[in-house]
Design a protein around this motif. Structure first.
Motif, PDB file in Angstrom:
ATOM      1  N   VAL A  62      18.687   7.684  22.416  1.00 48.44           N
ATOM      2  CA  VAL A  62      18.764   6.957  21.141  1.00 48.44           C
ATOM      3  C   VAL A  62      20.204   6.987  20.618  1.00 48.44           C
ATOM      4  O   VAL A  62      20.728   5.966  20.152  1.00 48.44           O
ATOM      5  CB  VAL A  62      17.791   7.563  20.104  1.00 48.44           C
ATOM      6  N   ASP A  63      20.874   8.136  20.724  1.00 46.80           N
ATOM      7  CA  ASP A  63      22.263   8.219  20.233  1.00 46.80           C
ATOM      8  C   ASP A  63      23.169   7.238  20.969  1.00 46.80           C
ATOM      9  O   ASP A  63      24.039   6.613  20.363  1.00 46.80           O
ATOM     10  CB  ASP A  63      22.806   9.651  20.396  1.00 46.80           C
ATOM     11  N   ILE A  66      22.477   3.758  19.688  1.00 47.89           N
ATOM     12  CA  ILE A  66      23.060   3.584  18.346  1.00 47.89           C
ATOM     13  C   ILE A  66      24.557   3.320  18.469  1.00 47.89           C
ATOM     14  O   ILE A  66      25.109   2.420  17.826  1.00 47.89           O
ATOM     15  CB  ILE A  66      22.800   4.836  17.471  1.00 47.89           C
ATOM     16  N   SER A  89      11.764   7.311  23.694  1.00 47.57           N
ATOM     17  CA  SER A  89      12.033   7.297  22.238  1.00 47.57           C
ATOM     18  C   SER A  89      10.825   6.743  21.485  1.00 47.57           C
ATOM     19  O   SER A  89      10.781   6.780  20.273  1.00 47.57           O
ATOM     20  CB  SER A  89      13.277   6.474  21.921  1.00 47.57           C
ATOM     21  N   ARG A  99      10.702   6.780  13.418  1.00 48.11           N
ATOM     22  CA  ARG A  99      11.976   7.438  13.070  1.00 48.11           C
ATOM     23  C   ARG A  99      13.103   6.934  13.975  1.00 48.11           C
ATOM     24  O   ARG A  99      14.197   6.617  13.510  1.00 48.11           O
ATOM     25  CB  ARG A  99      11.822   8.955  13.220  1.00 48.11           C
ATOM     26  N   ASN A 100      12.825   6.805  15.268  1.00 47.71           N
ATOM     27  CA  ASN A 100      13.866   6.345  16.204  1.00 47.71           C
ATOM     28  C   ASN A 100      14.217   4.873  15.976  1.00 47.71           C
ATOM     29  O   ASN A 100      15.389   4.502  15.993  1.00 47.71           O
ATOM     30  CB  ASN A 100      13.406   6.576  17.647  1.00 47.71           C
ATOM     31  N   GLY A 102      13.926   3.329  13.197  1.00 47.32           N
ATOM     32  CA  GLY A 102      14.664   3.315  11.927  1.00 47.32           C
ATOM     33  C   GLY A 102      16.128   3.676  12.120  1.00 47.32           C
ATOM     34  O   GLY A 102      17.010   3.094  11.493  1.00 47.32           O
ATOM     35  N   ARG A 103      16.418   4.613  13.015  1.00 48.95           N
ATOM     36  CA  ARG A 103      17.822   4.978  13.279  1.00 48.95           C
ATOM     37  C   ARG A 103      18.572   3.817  13.933  1.00 48.95           C
ATOM     38  O   ARG A 103      19.735   3.584  13.646  1.00 48.95           O
ATOM     39  CB  ARG A 103      17.879   6.208  14.197  1.00 48.95           C
ATOM     40  N   LEU A 104      17.878   3.073  14.814  1.00 48.84           N
ATOM     41  CA  LEU A 104      18.540   1.926  15.460  1.00 48.84           C
ATOM     42  C   LEU A 104      18.901   0.866  14.421  1.00 48.84           C
ATOM     43  O   LEU A 104      19.924   0.195  14.536  1.00 48.84           O
ATOM     44  CB  LEU A 104      17.646   1.328  16.553  1.00 48.84           C
ATOM     45  N   ARG A 106      19.173   1.544  10.866  1.00 45.97           N
ATOM     46  CA  ARG A 106      20.075   2.093   9.830  1.00 45.97           C
ATOM     47  C   ARG A 106      21.451   2.432  10.398  1.00 45.97           C
ATOM     48  O   ARG A 106      22.478   2.093   9.833  1.00 45.97           O
ATOM     49  CB  ARG A 106      19.430   3.329   9.210  1.00 45.97           C
ATOM     50  N   GLU A 107      21.492   3.128  11.539  1.00 44.90           N
ATOM     51  CA  GLU A 107      22.785   3.574  12.085  1.00 44.90           C
ATOM     52  C   GLU A 107      23.357   2.570  13.083  1.00 44.90           C
ATOM     53  O   GLU A 107      24.567   2.485  13.244  1.00 44.90           O
ATOM     54  CB  GLU A 107      22.622   4.941  12.768  1.00 44.90           C
TER      55      GLU A 107
END
Ligand code: KIV
Length: 284
Positions: A62-63, A66, A89, A99-100, A102-104, A106-107
């Motif tokens: 995921v990182d 992102i 993920s 959650r994952n 959402g990170r894609l 938001r971040e």
């Protein structure tokens, strides 16, 4: 500047004009794709093999997604940016998947996420949609299932497999995905899916009948000198041009042809004279 491409705008293209999608993994790539007026930029987990040198897509985290998605969205493309959810993920639980995803968003700045699989993933798809994150589906040859498939093979070739894929497609559409990627399946099966669903299908190695097409940036531009699958059409051979350009650069450095006067900075004449004078005095 064209208007921002939105999810409703993509959905409205079910009956044409055809949707275009190309992958990009960084800001210059996103600018090139966007200037070509492509509708959707896919930050694909194919970044693993095209850019990061991995054997398959399973190593991407995921990182990493992102990191590449944020680089793409910093280019501020008008194209819709869809980012792949990497393997594992979205397999553990719907909560962790939200959650994952959402990170894609938001971040990574994604406007939607894409995930592979059909009926097995419905609870997850619904949970992500409940969080107001649009989802694109992906069926057929799903690279994250490389071990289950026993390699990258065309899918849906038997009656049972084709029926299975149709059932998966309907389940995903009923769950609320906004578009569906069909990869590596017979063209007639893709035609059937496209005809039966009210959402757009986007094909890669799935024939002419889909509502749109997607190709990988490095493949369509010929950025790697390697054997391509038969569904790839290369519209340029940039790897060859790049090698030739760099060979010429190397030769010009060796021969002294680079840099020339116009490519160099010059001291003002007075400053130069003064400098040479002081140097000379220092030596006297
Ligand atoms: O990761 C990717 O590039 C993809 C496309 C092949 C659809 O998923």
């Amino acid at each position: 500047m064209r208007d921002k491409v939105t999810i409703p705008a993509i959905q409205a293209r079910k009956h044409g004009p055809k949707i275009t999608m190309v992958t990009a993994y960084d800001a210059p790539g996103a600018k090139i794709v966007d200037e070509a007026l492509i509708d959707i930029i896919l930050v694909g987990d194919s970044v693993a093999t095209t850019v990061l040198g991995f054997e398959d897509t399973l190593s991407v985290t995921v990182d990493m997604m992102i990191h590449h998605s944020a680089a793409v969205t910093r280019a501020r493309p008008a194209a819709l940016v869809v980012t792949d959810m990497p393997w594992l993920s979205y397999h553990v639980s719907p909560e962790e998947s939200v959650r994952n995803a959402g990170r894609l968003v938001r971040e990574g700045g994604a406007g939607a996420v894409k995930l592979e699989g059909g009926r097995k993933r419905i609870a997850t798809v619904k949970a992500i949609l409940d969080a107001e994150i649009p989802v694109m589906g992906h069926l057929g040859l799903t690279p994250q299932s490389i071990h289950t498939m026993g390699g990258y093979r065309v899918q849906g070739k038997t009656v049972v497999a084709a029926r299975d894929l149709l059932a998966d497609a309907h389940a995903l559409a009923d769950a609320g995905i906004f578009a569906l990627v069909l990869e590596g399946i017979p063209d007639t099966l893709a035609q059937l899916v496209t005809r039966e669903l009210s959402i757009p299908t986007i094909g890669i190695g799935a024939g002419i009948h889909c509502d749109g097409q997607v190709l990988v940036f490095h493949d369509v531009l010929g950025m790697q000198n390697q054997k391509m699958p038969k569904f790839v059409r290369q519209y340029a051979h940039l790897a060859d041009s790049a090698t030739q350009a760099l060979q010429q650069y190397g030769a010009d450095v060796q021969s002294g042809a680079f840099p020339d006067d116009s490519e160099s900075y010059h001291l003002d004449k007075n400053v130069l004279e003064l400098l040479l004078d002081t140097q000379k005095q220092g030596l006297d």
